[in-house]
Design an enzyme around this catalytic site. Structure first.
Site, PDB file in Angstrom:
ATOM      1  CG  ASN A   1      -1.403   1.089   1.268  1.00  0.00           C
ATOM      2  OD1 ASN A   1      -2.184   2.119   0.754  1.00  0.00           O
ATOM      3  ND2 ASN A   1      -2.900   1.216   2.688  1.00  0.00           N
TER       4      ASN A   1
ATOM      5  CE  LYS B   1       0.097   3.103   4.602  1.00  0.00           C
ATOM      6  NZ  LYS B   1       0.337   3.262   6.311  1.00  0.00           N
TER       7      LYS B   1
ATOM      8  CD  GLU C   1      -3.003  -2.328   7.494  1.00  0.00           C
ATOM      9  OE1 GLU C   1      -2.297  -3.049   6.844  1.00  0.00           O
ATOM     10  OE2 GLU C   1      -3.583  -1.464   7.316  1.00  0.00           O
TER      11      GLU C   1
ATOM     12  CB  SER D   1       6.162  -1.925  11.723  1.00  0.00           C
ATOM     13  OG  SER D   1       6.145  -0.717  12.007  1.00  0.00           O
TER      14      SER D   1
ATOM     15  N   GLY E   1       3.200   2.173  10.587  1.00  0.00           N
ATOM     16  CA  GLY E   1       4.084   3.183  10.969  1.00  0.00           C
ATOM     17  C   GLY E   1       5.075   3.767  12.264  1.00  0.00           C
TER      18      GLY E   1
ATOM     19  CG  HIS F   1      -5.199   1.893   5.445  1.00  0.00           C
ATOM     20  ND1 HIS F   1      -5.179   3.033   6.312  1.00  0.00           N
ATOM     21  CD2 HIS F   1      -4.664   0.835   5.171  1.00  0.00           C
ATOM     22  CE1 HIS F   1      -3.358   2.638   6.480  1.00  0.00           C
ATOM     23  NE2 HIS F   1      -3.342   1.561   6.281  1.00  0.00           N
TER      24      HIS F   1
ATOM     25  CD  GLU G   1      -2.938   5.667   7.028  1.00  0.00           C
ATOM     26  OE1 GLU G   1      -2.089   6.221   4.860  1.00  0.00           O
ATOM     27  OE2 GLU G   1      -1.448   5.127   7.375  1.00  0.00           O
TER      28      GLU G   1
END
Ligand code: 13P
Length: 259
Positions: free
Chosen positions: A9, A11, A172, A218, A178, A100, A102
């Protein structure tokens, strides 16, 4: 039985120029190694929308599927700045990442909205990668299971699965995205096993046994092999480490080394 799937991904990274450079590097590594990049795993990348045509043009002959990172649930209308599932299919892309963290936490997407998007993807024969995951607070207060159960139940509430190939799930944990803090393999297995049980109760055990559940958060080449050893971890959804073709392929190969 479940073919491992290593998905990237990107992003909001890699414009068209960087996308073409990534693809050249990907091909070069495969050529140097003298073997196809995806001999025993399936590879997939979700570039930003505007880089998708460049990615498709460069990877035409490669065994790598192309996806989008979002869609709007309506097929057309006054939704400035949005793209429908039908428009994505035209590109064409094979899959779409939905739910997701985010999108949930930065853009405020609710379970309800995500379920509408999952339904729009399925209606257009786009494979949804439905993402679920708990925040650090939810984990610390013992609410990991109810959180991901609710996200999974809600995300699938408007579709019925005809087969295990109709869905990919990505676990996730928000605290691992991240941050450099990967879930331990035991934490990943616990969540994945739990999601598979919930899935069996929603559809059937046969479908639940076949649906791939990816881990994201990660993932790097140096922790991929460890996570890959777990029975319910069927692949990865990789953010930062997918931006470099070399590290993305190292993750795929860490998987192969595990077989
Ligand atoms: P990182 O691999 O950068 O932690 O991102 C994971 C992710 O969000 C993939 O969708």
């Amino acid at each position: 039985m479940r073919k491992p799937l290593i998905a990237g991904n990107w992003k909001m990274n890699h414009n068209q120029l960087a996308t073409r450079a990534w693809c050249r590097r990907f091909r070069d590594i495969a050529r140097e190694d003298g073997r196809p990049p995806a001999a025993d795993v399936e590879l997939a990348i979700a570039p930003p929308f505007t880089s998708i045509p460049a990615f498709l043009a460069e990877t035409g002959e490669e065994e790598i599927s192309t996806g989008a990172q979002n869609l709007h649930q309506e097929s057309s209308g006054a939704f400035t700045g949005e793209l429908s599932a039908g428009m994505l299919v035209e590109l064409p892309v094979d899959f779409v990442i939905l739910g997701h963290s985010e999108r949930r936490h930065v853009f405020g997407e609710s379970d309800e909205r995500i379920s509408l998007k999952v339904a729009a993807a399925r209606e257009n024969q786009l494979l949804p990668y439905l993402c679920v995951g708990e925040t650090e607070d939810e984990r610390d207060s013992g609410r990991m299971e109810p959180t991901i159960e609710k996200q999974l139940q809600a995300g699938l509430s408007r579709i019925s699965l005809g087969s295990a190939d109709d869905l990919v799930i990505a676990y996730e944990p928000v605290w691992a995205i991240g941050t450099g803090r990967t879930a331990t393999r035991e934490q990943a297995q616990e969540a994945h096993g739990f999601l598979r049980e919930i899935l069996a109760s929603i559809c059937s055990s046969e479908i639940a046994r076949g649906v791939r559940i990816l881990y994201g958060g990660s993932v790097k080449a140096n922790n991929a092999g460890d996570l890959a050893a777990m029975p319910d971890v069927d692949g990865f959804l990789v953010g930062g480490a997918s931006l470099d073709a070399g590290s993305f392929l190292s993750i795929a190969r860490a998987w192969s080394g595990n077989d």
